[in-house]
Design a protein around this motif. Structure first.
Motif, PDB file in Angstrom:
ATOM      1  N   LEU A  60       0.819  -1.205   0.000  1.00 24.63           N
ATOM      2  CA  LEU A  60       0.000   0.000   0.000  1.00 24.63           C
ATOM      3  C   LEU A  60       0.860   1.266   0.000  1.00 24.63           C
ATOM      4  O   LEU A  60       0.505   2.252  -0.633  1.00 24.63           O
ATOM      5  CB  LEU A  60      -0.909   0.027   1.228  1.00 24.63           C
ATOM      6  CG  LEU A  60      -2.083  -0.929   1.241  1.00 24.63           C
ATOM      7  CD1 LEU A  60      -2.794  -0.859   2.573  1.00 24.63           C
ATOM      8  CD2 LEU A  60      -3.031  -0.608   0.118  1.00 24.63           C
ATOM      9  N   ALA A  61       1.961   1.246   0.719  1.00 25.70           N
ATOM     10  CA  ALA A  61       2.807   2.431   0.835  1.00 25.70           C
ATOM     11  C   ALA A  61       3.462   2.770  -0.498  1.00 25.70           C
ATOM     12  O   ALA A  61       3.544   3.943  -0.874  1.00 25.70           O
ATOM     13  CB  ALA A  61       3.867   2.227   1.908  1.00 25.70           C
ATOM     14  N   GLY A  62       3.910   1.756  -1.224  1.00 28.24           N
ATOM     15  CA  GLY A  62       4.526   1.986  -2.526  1.00 28.24           C
ATOM     16  C   GLY A  62       5.656   2.994  -2.448  1.00 28.24           C
ATOM     17  O   GLY A  62       6.495   2.940  -1.555  1.00 28.24           O
ATOM     18  N   ASN A  63       5.673   3.932  -3.383  1.00 29.92           N
ATOM     19  CA  ASN A  63       6.690   4.981  -3.405  1.00 29.92           C
ATOM     20  C   ASN A  63       6.194   6.290  -2.804  1.00 29.92           C
ATOM     21  O   ASN A  63       6.938   7.254  -2.758  1.00 29.92           O
ATOM     22  CB  ASN A  63       7.144   5.240  -4.845  1.00 29.92           C
ATOM     23  CG  ASN A  63       7.914   4.076  -5.396  1.00 29.92           C
ATOM     24  OD1 ASN A  63       8.532   3.332  -4.656  1.00 29.92           O
ATOM     25  ND2 ASN A  63       7.858   3.912  -6.706  1.00 29.92           N
ATOM     26  N   ARG A  64       4.956   6.307  -2.355  1.00 30.76           N
ATOM     27  CA  ARG A  64       4.387   7.560  -1.862  1.00 30.76           C
ATOM     28  C   ARG A  64       4.719   7.840  -0.408  1.00 30.76           C
ATOM     29  O   ARG A  64       4.812   8.989  -0.006  1.00 30.76           O
ATOM     30  CB  ARG A  64       2.875   7.538  -2.034  1.00 30.76           C
ATOM     31  CG  ARG A  64       2.493   7.456  -3.510  1.00 30.76           C
ATOM     32  CD  ARG A  64       1.026   7.462  -3.692  1.00 30.76           C
ATOM     33  NE  ARG A  64       0.493   8.769  -3.309  1.00 30.76           N
ATOM     34  CZ  ARG A  64      -0.795   9.024  -3.242  1.00 30.76           C
ATOM     35  NH1 ARG A  64      -1.661   8.095  -3.526  1.00 30.76           N
ATOM     36  NH2 ARG A  64      -1.212  10.219  -2.898  1.00 30.76           N
TER      37      ARG A  64
END
Length: 92
Positions: A60-64
Motif C-alpha cells: 500500500l505504501a509503494g513509493n508515496r
C-alpha cells in the motif's frame, strides 16, 4: 478484559510522507489493522502492525510513503535475541 496477545509478532513502524490521512484510508479499505497510531508531525506518524499485515502495508505504501521499522516485538524476535546471547544457555 483482554489486553492483547504479547507473543504475537508485531512491528513498530514510522510512516513518513504527505497526506497520511489518505494512507490510513487505504489501510482501512484493505483491512490492515493498525494499533497505537500516534501523529508525530504533519508528515510523520508511528503505529504497530502485525507480522501478517506487514506485506500488505508495504504494498500500500509503494513509493508515496516511506516506512521504517523502529522495533520488532513478539515471540520470534525475542527468541532470536536469546539465541544471540549464548551465556544465557550456559547459566552465567
Amino acid at each position: 478484559m483482554s489486553r492483547g496477545n504479547y507473543l504475537k509478532d508485531r512491528r513498530r513502524i514510522l510512516a513518513e510522507g504527505f497526506r497520511l490521512s489518505e494512507f490510513l484510508t487505504l489501510c482501512i479499505r484493505e483491512d490492515v489493522r493498525l494499533r497505537k497510531v500516534r501523529q508525530k508531525s504533519e508528515i510523520a506518524m508511528t503505529f504497530e502492525v502485525t507480522e501478517e499485515d506487514w506485506p500488505k502495508l508495504r504494498r500500500l505504501a509503494g513509493n508515496r510513503w516511506r516506512l521504517t521499522v523502529l522495533e520488532r516485538r513478539g515471540a520470534v524476535p525475542l527468541f532470536y535475541r536469546l539465541l544471540s546471547r549464548k551465556s544465557i544457555f550456559a547459566g552465567l
